[in-house]
Design a protein around this motif. Structure first.
Motif, PDB file in Angstrom:
ATOM      1  N   HIS A 158     -57.804  49.119  -4.608  1.00 59.89           N
ATOM      2  CA  HIS A 158     -56.980  48.673  -3.488  1.00 59.89           C
ATOM      3  C   HIS A 158     -55.677  49.484  -3.453  1.00 59.89           C
ATOM      4  N   SER A 159     -55.108  49.741  -4.616  1.00 62.15           N
ATOM      5  CA  SER A 159     -53.900  50.539  -4.701  1.00 62.15           C
ATOM      6  C   SER A 159     -54.139  51.943  -4.132  1.00 62.15           C
ATOM      7  N   LEU A 160     -55.233  52.569  -4.528  1.00 62.73           N
ATOM      8  CA  LEU A 160     -55.550  53.898  -4.009  1.00 62.73           C
ATOM      9  C   LEU A 160     -55.762  53.882  -2.508  1.00 62.73           C
ATOM     10  N   MET A 161     -56.405  52.834  -2.006  1.00 62.71           N
ATOM     11  CA  MET A 161     -56.609  52.721  -0.567  1.00 62.71           C
ATOM     12  C   MET A 161     -55.262  52.661   0.154  1.00 62.71           C
ATOM     13  N   LEU A 162     -54.329  51.860  -0.382  1.00 65.02           N
ATOM     14  CA  LEU A 162     -53.001  51.758   0.230  1.00 65.02           C
ATOM     15  C   LEU A 162     -52.268  53.095   0.163  1.00 65.02           C
ATOM     16  N   LEU A 163     -52.335  53.758  -0.979  1.00 66.06           N
ATOM     17  CA  LEU A 163     -51.659  55.041  -1.128  1.00 66.06           C
ATOM     18  C   LEU A 163     -52.283  56.097  -0.222  1.00 66.06           C
ATOM     19  N   ASN A 164     -53.603  56.153  -0.172  1.00 64.50           N
ATOM     20  CA  ASN A 164     -54.281  57.113   0.711  1.00 64.50           C
ATOM     21  C   ASN A 164     -53.880  56.899   2.161  1.00 64.50           C
TER      22      ASN A 164
END
Length: 130
Positions: free
Chosen positions: A29-35
Motif C-alpha cells: 500500500h505504501s508503494l502504491m501511494l508513493l508511485n
C-alpha cells in the motif's frame, strides 16, 4: 493552474489516499501511494534499494525493507536540494500535473518522511506483540 495554487485539482483523486499522506496499511500500500503521489522520479531510488535488498535476500520483513529503503533515500537527498537531478514521476496519478522541480523535490522528501514515520510506528507496535 495559477501561481497561488499550491496543489493539483483533487476532484478525481481517491480521498482515502490523502494525496499520498494516508497511513499505509502494508508495504505494498505504501508503494502504491508513493508511485501515485510522488512528483519526481526520486521514486526510482526507493525501488532500486528495495530490489537490491530482495535480490541479496536481506534480513527483515518487507515492512523493514520498505522502511530501510525510505530511510536510505531520505538520508541521501534530504537537505542538499539537488532538485535539478530529477524529472517528473511518469507514474503520477495525475498525468496533467504541472511539474515544478524544486517544490516537487521538497514535497517528495516530506511524503517519504511521512511514510517512514508510519512504518517505524508499525514496526514498534508489532515489536510489542513478540
Amino acid at each position: 493552474m495559477t501561481e497561488n495554487d499550491d496543489h493539483q485539482d483533487v476532484a478525481d483523486l481517491p480521498p482515502e489516499d490523502k494525496m499520498g499522506f494516508a497511513v499505509p496499511k502494508t508495504p505494498t500500500h505504501s508503494l502504491m501511494l508513493l508511485n501515485s503521489y510522488m512528483r519526481t522520479d526520486m521514486l526510482q531510488h526507493i525501488h532500486l534499494r528495495l530490489h537490491k535488498m530482495r535480490d541479496e535476500d536481506g534480513p527483515g520483513s518487507p515492512l523493514h525493507h520498505m522502511a530501510k529503503s525510505l530511510e536510505q533515500v531520505i538520508d541521501t537527498w534530504d537537505g542538499i536540494n539537488l532538485f535539478e537531478c530529477f524529472t517528473r514521476n511518469q507514474f503520477h496519478i495525475d498525468p496533467d500535473y504541472e511539474f515544478r522541480p524544486e517544490q516537487d523535490y521538497l514535497h517528495d522528501i516530506r511524503l517519504m518522511k511521512h511514510q517512514l514515520k508510519c512504518h517505524r510506528k508499525t514496526i514498534r507496535e508489532l515489536g510489542r506483540w513478540r
